[in-house]
Enzyme design. Structure first.
Site, short mmCIF file in Angstrom:
data_model
loop_
_atom_site.label_atom_id
_atom_site.label_comp_id
_atom_site.label_asym_id
_atom_site.label_seq_id
_atom_site.Cartn_x
_atom_site.Cartn_y
_atom_site.Cartn_z
NE ARG A 37 56.61 54.24 54.17
CZ ARG A 37 55.61 54.88 53.54
NH1 ARG A 37 55.85 55.70 52.53
NH2 ARG A 37 54.36 54.70 53.93
CD GLN B 4 59.04 60.27 56.34
OE1 GLN B 4 59.42 60.02 55.21
NE2 GLN B 4 57.77 60.26 56.67
CG HIS C 132 56.28 61.24 53.57
ND1 HIS C 132 56.10 60.09 54.31
CD2 HIS C 132 55.71 60.98 52.37
CE1 HIS C 132 55.47 59.18 53.58
NE2 HIS C 132 55.22 59.71 52.40
#
Lengths: 359, 395
Positions: free
Chosen positions: B293, B322, B346
């Site tokens: 993360r 994000q 991601h």
């Protein structure tokens, strides 16, 4: 005696990074040693054309040192102009830039530093497979552009797990590739080679041999080329063979550029017959500015993992092949026997079994 | 709507547990199961044309995890959106009567404590993927909201992304590829900062599911040593099988590594863990990979360390927020040779292969919930009123 070495230019990098031994500036670290023994040592990166330092000085050379990353192409014509030439040493692995048949005729030995960068190249293979299958380049480019659109990269991103991976060539590099693939849980590991792996070796990696090349490629999701360039492999991967690949397969070539037909590969990528192509070898090096492999892409604008020829010249590898080159030279000068695996061409002819099947 | 239909709707709406499925369809009331007619809200990422051309992009707003028909046939309402930021977003507006929330780490609906307070019906959060830190887990515990994730659905995917990232940083791939694209050829300029992975010391911060898969994949590369740092020790069998040595002090751990890979969840114990102070203890020129993360690393401190050369490279697919803003420093940071950046959006855990698994797993979790059947224990992050997982910090 006269020793000529053709290496790549380092420029400022070589001054700032002394571990760049394979450069014309740092000269494999052997200048003082060679000169103390009373020999002449000419080092250049100027290799193309009859007026190049290489081609002008080869006429007197007894020893020629070359390197695959900036290869002096020792053609039959050049060998004919080099009456004193007795030994060619490749600082690295892969001596196809020397006309080996011509060397045999003239009883010129050809040696390479076997093993010096086989791990380096195997690592580059695994990296290339992963970055193609996982669609890395378009994803990184997206970040650099300031964008964020997960679906546009995920749509062509897969896991390596569960795929069929095949190596053309199960020699030193091909086998190390198979070893590194084992924990990735592929569906299958297969290989194509005129020499079978010893049974325990095949079992250790769980690799199955496929005898027919077209059958072999048709089974693979990923094909990796790990064999030397010789008459039996030049242009092996052409349009005809590519038509037998699984549609959307990924192809990695860290062996020699000329094993693949460059236009056929570019066309296959463009049509999507290949989903991606990556590697560090080119049919001619340095690669021209307009070489099609620089810009080719798949239908989604990705699928290109090309780099210059450097996988076997990491700082770690250079240390090994510089030390190995010195060792080979030392043995030659002292008339001592060479490590057998380093001998590609001996005084009697082909010593290696890796460069094609011969009678 | 006709007068008749409107009055029908009013009468039925007053009946306990009844719902309108949409403007014209009444949810079945013959199913007396207490989970009839629930409202399921999913926050997923937009697929656009890609989602239409590639139906295997299941985790998109368009393809909706492939469960719309199934949910609606059971009488549930299913709202799917990618609009998640701000009080006027579809996500935040629809929360107020949502029973089940599905989220995904690739475009996370940040369920803060404040939002939990505004979601009185919320009973279950399902993460379509792995990693549920975008949910305020302590608030979920207090409100007896269960939080489940599809454990294992993309652990191999992420481990592969770690291996790829380590190799591309150590072997200096990005500058080499960029050189080719520019039409150039200067081997020394890329070789000067290219190394083999062989013979290096590699450490994983976190030896859980992903960390262990990474260690397995590293073994045949012949590293000098494999190390790990974790509050839970590997079992003796695993420690032997993986050949990894535990280091108990974090500063000592980082100081021994050429390469560090982060494989831990984000929680109070790991937020901001890799900061300027810890980075000082790294070996100069180490490489750092973070696919866990973003917020485990302090963004500006990493950028600064890369710039000075304290670290040689940083790569990963996770960001402290994000989608990452256009001007996020991790997009453009470089080492002193202009390389060392392996960042991507991601997506490591949302390859087409992974999406199939987490879509299926999400459906299974819902199915168990509707039937009152037991959940896979490994999937339960927060059970009724308490943490079930041991991975999200020591409690």
């Amino acid at each position: 005696l006269q020793i000529v070495a053709v290496l790549y230019k380092g420029g400022d990098a070589a001054t700032e990074e002394p571990r760049l031994l394979g450069t014309i500036e740092n000269q494999l670290g052997i200048r003082s040693w060679v000169e103390e023994l009373g020999h002449e040592f000419i080092v250049t990166d100027d290799k193309e054309g009859p007026d190049s330092v290489f081609q002008k000085n080869i006429v007197d050379a007894e020893v020629l040192i070359t390197t695959p990353f900036h290869p002096a192409y020792v053609t039959k014509e050049i060998i004919d102009k080099a009456p004193n030439l007795k030994i060619c040493i490749t600082a690295g692995v892969g001596s196809d830039h020397v006309d080996l048949n011509a060397a045999v005729e003239r009883h010129i030995q050809v040696l390479e530093v076997s093993g010096s960068n086989v791990v380096s190249v195997a690592e580059h293979v695994i990296m290339s497979i992963l970055l193609l299958v996982r669609n890395f380049v378009p994803a990184h480019e997206m970040i650099e552009r300031g964008d964020w659109q997960v679906s546009d990269v995920a749509r062509n991103a897969y896991d390596l797990e569960g795929k069929v991976v095949g190596t053309i060539g199960a020699g030193r590099i091909g086998y190390r590739v198979l070893q590194r693939l084992v924990p990735f849980n592929t569906k299958e590991l297969i290989y194509y080679d005129y020499a079978a792996l010893p049974e325990e070796a095949a079992k250790a990696v769980g690799a199955r041999r496929v005898d027919d090349l077209k059958d072999f490629v048709s089974q693979c999701d990923v094909v990796t080329v790990n064999c030397p360039l010789h008459e039996g492999t030049r242009g092996l991967v052409n349009a005809e063979l590519l038509s037998h690949f699984k549609k959307g397969a990924w192809l990695v070539n860290t062996a020699r550029g000329a094993i693949c037909d460059k236009d056929a590969v570019a066309a296959a990528l463009k049509s999507g017959q290949l989903s991606g192509y990556a590697g560090d070898v080119w049919n001619v090096q340095p690669a021209p500015k307009d070489h099609v492999w620089r810009t080719m892409k798949n239908p989604l604008g990705g699928g290109n993992g090309m780099v210059p020829h450097y996988s076997g010249t990491t700082l770690d590898a250079q240390a090994r092949y510089a030390a190995g080159t010195k060792s080979i030279l030392e043995n030659y000068l002292a008339n001592k026997p060479q490590e057998p695996q380093n001998i590609i061409i001996g005084i009697e002819g082909y010593a290696t079994k890796a460069y094609g099947q011969r009678k | 709507m006709s007068v008749l239909a409107a009055s029908f709707k009013r009468n039925i709406a007053s009946a306990k547990g009844a719902r309108m499925l949409n403007g014209r369809t009444l949810a079945p009331t013959i199913n007396h199961n207490s989970s009839a007619g629930l409202k399921v809200l999913a926050v997923l990422y937009k697929g656009g044309d890609a989602a239409k051309q590639e139906p295997r992009l299941l985790g998109t707003v368009e393809n909706q995890l492939g469960i719309r028909e199934w949910l609606e046939s059971q009488g549930h309402e299913y709202i799917v959106t990618d609009d998640k930021e701000g009080p006027n977003s579809v996500f935040q507006k629809e929360l107020k009567d949502t029973d089940i929330l599905i989220t995904t780490p690739f475009h996370p609906g940040y369920l803060t404590r404040e939002l939990v307070e505004k979601a009185p019906n919320l009973k279950l959060c399902v993460t379509a993927g792995v990693g549920s830190d975008h949910i305020d887990l302590n608030a979920a515990v207090e409100k007896k909201i269960q939080v489940l994730e599809v454990t294992g659905s993309n652990v191999v995917s992420v481990a592969e992304h770690v291996m790829m990232s380590i190799l591309l940083l150590v072997r200096n791939f990005v500058p080499a590829h960029e050189m080719i694209e520019r039409g150039e050829w200067q081997v020394s300029d890329v070789a000067r900062n290219a190394y083999d992975l062989e013979g290096k010391t590699i450490g994983t911060l976190g030896a859980g599911r992903i960390g262990r898969l990474v260690l397995e994949r590293l073994k045949p590369f012949n590293p000098k040593e494999l190390l790990y740092y974790d509050y839970a020790a590997l079992s003796p069998e695993n420690a032997e099988k993986l050949g990894a040595r535990r280091v108990e002090d974090l500063k000592e751990f980082v100081s021994q590594c050429d390469i560090i890979t982060i494989n831990a969840p984000l929680h109070e114990g790991t937020r901001g863990l890799v900061n300027a102070d810890l980075l000082k203890h790294f070996k100069k020129g180490a490489w750092l990979v973070n696919t866990a993360r973003g917020a485990i690393c302090v963004a500006e401190d990493v950028a600064a360390a890369l710039k000075t050369g304290q670290i040689n490279g940083y790569a990963g697919d996770v960001w402290n927020v994000q989608p990452a803003p256009k001007d996020h420093p991790w997009r453009y940071m470089k080492n002193h040779l202009g390389g060392g950046n392996g960042m991507v959006p991601h997506y490591s855990g949302t390859t087409l292969d992974a999406q199939a698994r987490y879509a299926k797993g999400t459906k299974q979790i819902l199915e168990n919930y509707f039937k009152g059947a037991a959940q896979e224990p490994a999937n339960i992050i927060v059970g009724l009123g308490k943490y079930e997982t041991k991975s999200y910090g020591q409690r």
